[in-house]
Write a protein that holds these residues in place. Structure first.
Motif, PDB file in Angstrom:
ATOM      1  N   THR A 113       0.246   5.477   0.615  1.00 55.18           N
ATOM      2  CA  THR A 113      -0.147   6.628   1.171  1.00 55.18           C
ATOM      3  C   THR A 113      -0.186   7.805   0.945  1.00 55.18           C
ATOM      4  O   THR A 113       0.910   8.461   1.414  1.00 55.18           O
ATOM      5  N   HIS A 119       0.989  -1.159   0.417  1.00 51.16           N
ATOM      6  CA  HIS A 119       0.248   0.020   0.191  1.00 51.16           C
ATOM      7  C   HIS A 119       0.567   1.377   0.478  1.00 51.16           C
ATOM      8  O   HIS A 119       2.058   1.716   0.588  1.00 51.16           O
ATOM      9  N   HIS A 174     -14.888   8.066   3.472  1.00 56.63           N
ATOM     10  CA  HIS A 174     -14.244   7.718   2.480  1.00 56.63           C
ATOM     11  C   HIS A 174     -14.482   6.734   1.872  1.00 56.63           C
ATOM     12  O   HIS A 174     -15.692   6.516   1.547  1.00 56.63           O
ATOM     13  N   TYR A 175     -14.125   6.371   0.822  1.00 54.66           N
ATOM     14  CA  TYR A 175     -14.732   5.890  -0.732  1.00 54.66           C
ATOM     15  C   TYR A 175     -13.731   4.969  -1.138  1.00 54.66           C
ATOM     16  O   TYR A 175     -12.417   5.254  -1.912  1.00 54.66           O
ATOM     17  N   MET A 176     -14.449   3.809  -0.941  1.00 55.50           N
ATOM     18  CA  MET A 176     -12.874   2.499  -1.971  1.00 55.50           C
ATOM     19  C   MET A 176     -13.569   1.948  -2.778  1.00 55.50           C
ATOM     20  O   MET A 176     -14.807   1.612  -2.952  1.00 55.50           O
ATOM     21  N   GLN A 222      -6.784  -1.421  -5.586  1.00 55.57           N
ATOM     22  CA  GLN A 222      -7.183  -0.491  -5.250  1.00 55.57           C
ATOM     23  C   GLN A 222      -7.581   0.541  -4.375  1.00 55.57           C
ATOM     24  O   GLN A 222      -6.352   0.934  -4.417  1.00 55.57           O
ATOM     25  N   HIS A 223      -8.009   1.380  -4.233  1.00 61.19           N
ATOM     26  CA  HIS A 223      -8.035   3.134  -3.967  1.00 61.19           C
ATOM     27  C   HIS A 223      -8.963   3.617  -3.103  1.00 61.19           C
ATOM     28  O   HIS A 223      -9.990   2.594  -2.698  1.00 61.19           O
ATOM     29  N   ASP A 224      -8.986   3.806  -1.601  1.00 61.30           N
ATOM     30  CA  ASP A 224      -9.365   4.606  -0.685  1.00 61.30           C
ATOM     31  C   ASP A 224      -9.493   6.386  -1.006  1.00 61.30           C
ATOM     32  O   ASP A 224      -7.968   6.403  -0.501  1.00 61.30           O
ATOM     33  N   GLN A 246      -5.287   6.322  -0.981  1.00 64.35           N
ATOM     34  CA  GLN A 246      -4.638   5.083  -0.272  1.00 64.35           C
ATOM     35  C   GLN A 246      -4.697   4.479  -1.796  1.00 64.35           C
ATOM     36  O   GLN A 246      -5.575   4.568  -1.955  1.00 64.35           O
TER      37      GLN A 246
END
Length: 84
Positions: free
Chosen positions: A6, A4, A60-62, A42-44, A20
């Motif tokens: 950030t 990951h 947040h939107y993942m 994936q993104h957060d 992230q």
């Protein structure tokens, strides 16, 4: 296995947007309409809002970037953190 990265913008006092990125190897058994058994990116994307000096609201939107059109991999989140 996963990795990951950030980024968080910290120059604003009350709000701190963040991004992230997560790379994950396939780690689950195949499920209908899901792709968690395949490697993915994936993104957060979200924001921390410092409501008071001791309280933070995070929205947040993942979503899964590599498996477009698959809403089973999407998540919306909200959390409220207070410390004393």
């Amino acid at each position: 296995m996963g990795l990951h990265a950030t980024w968080e913008y910290r120059r604003w006092r009350r709000t701190q947007p963040f991004l992230q990125l997560y790379w994950q190897s396939g780690y689950l058994h195949p499920q209908p309409y899901q792709h968690f058994d395949q490697p993915s990116l994936q993104h957060d994307l979200g924001v921390h809002w410092h409501w008071t000096p001791h309280t933070t609201l995070t929205l947040h939107y993942m979503n899964n970037v590599t498996h477009r059109g698959n809403t089973a991999d999407m998540a919306l989140g909200a959390s409220l953190t207070a410390h004393f």
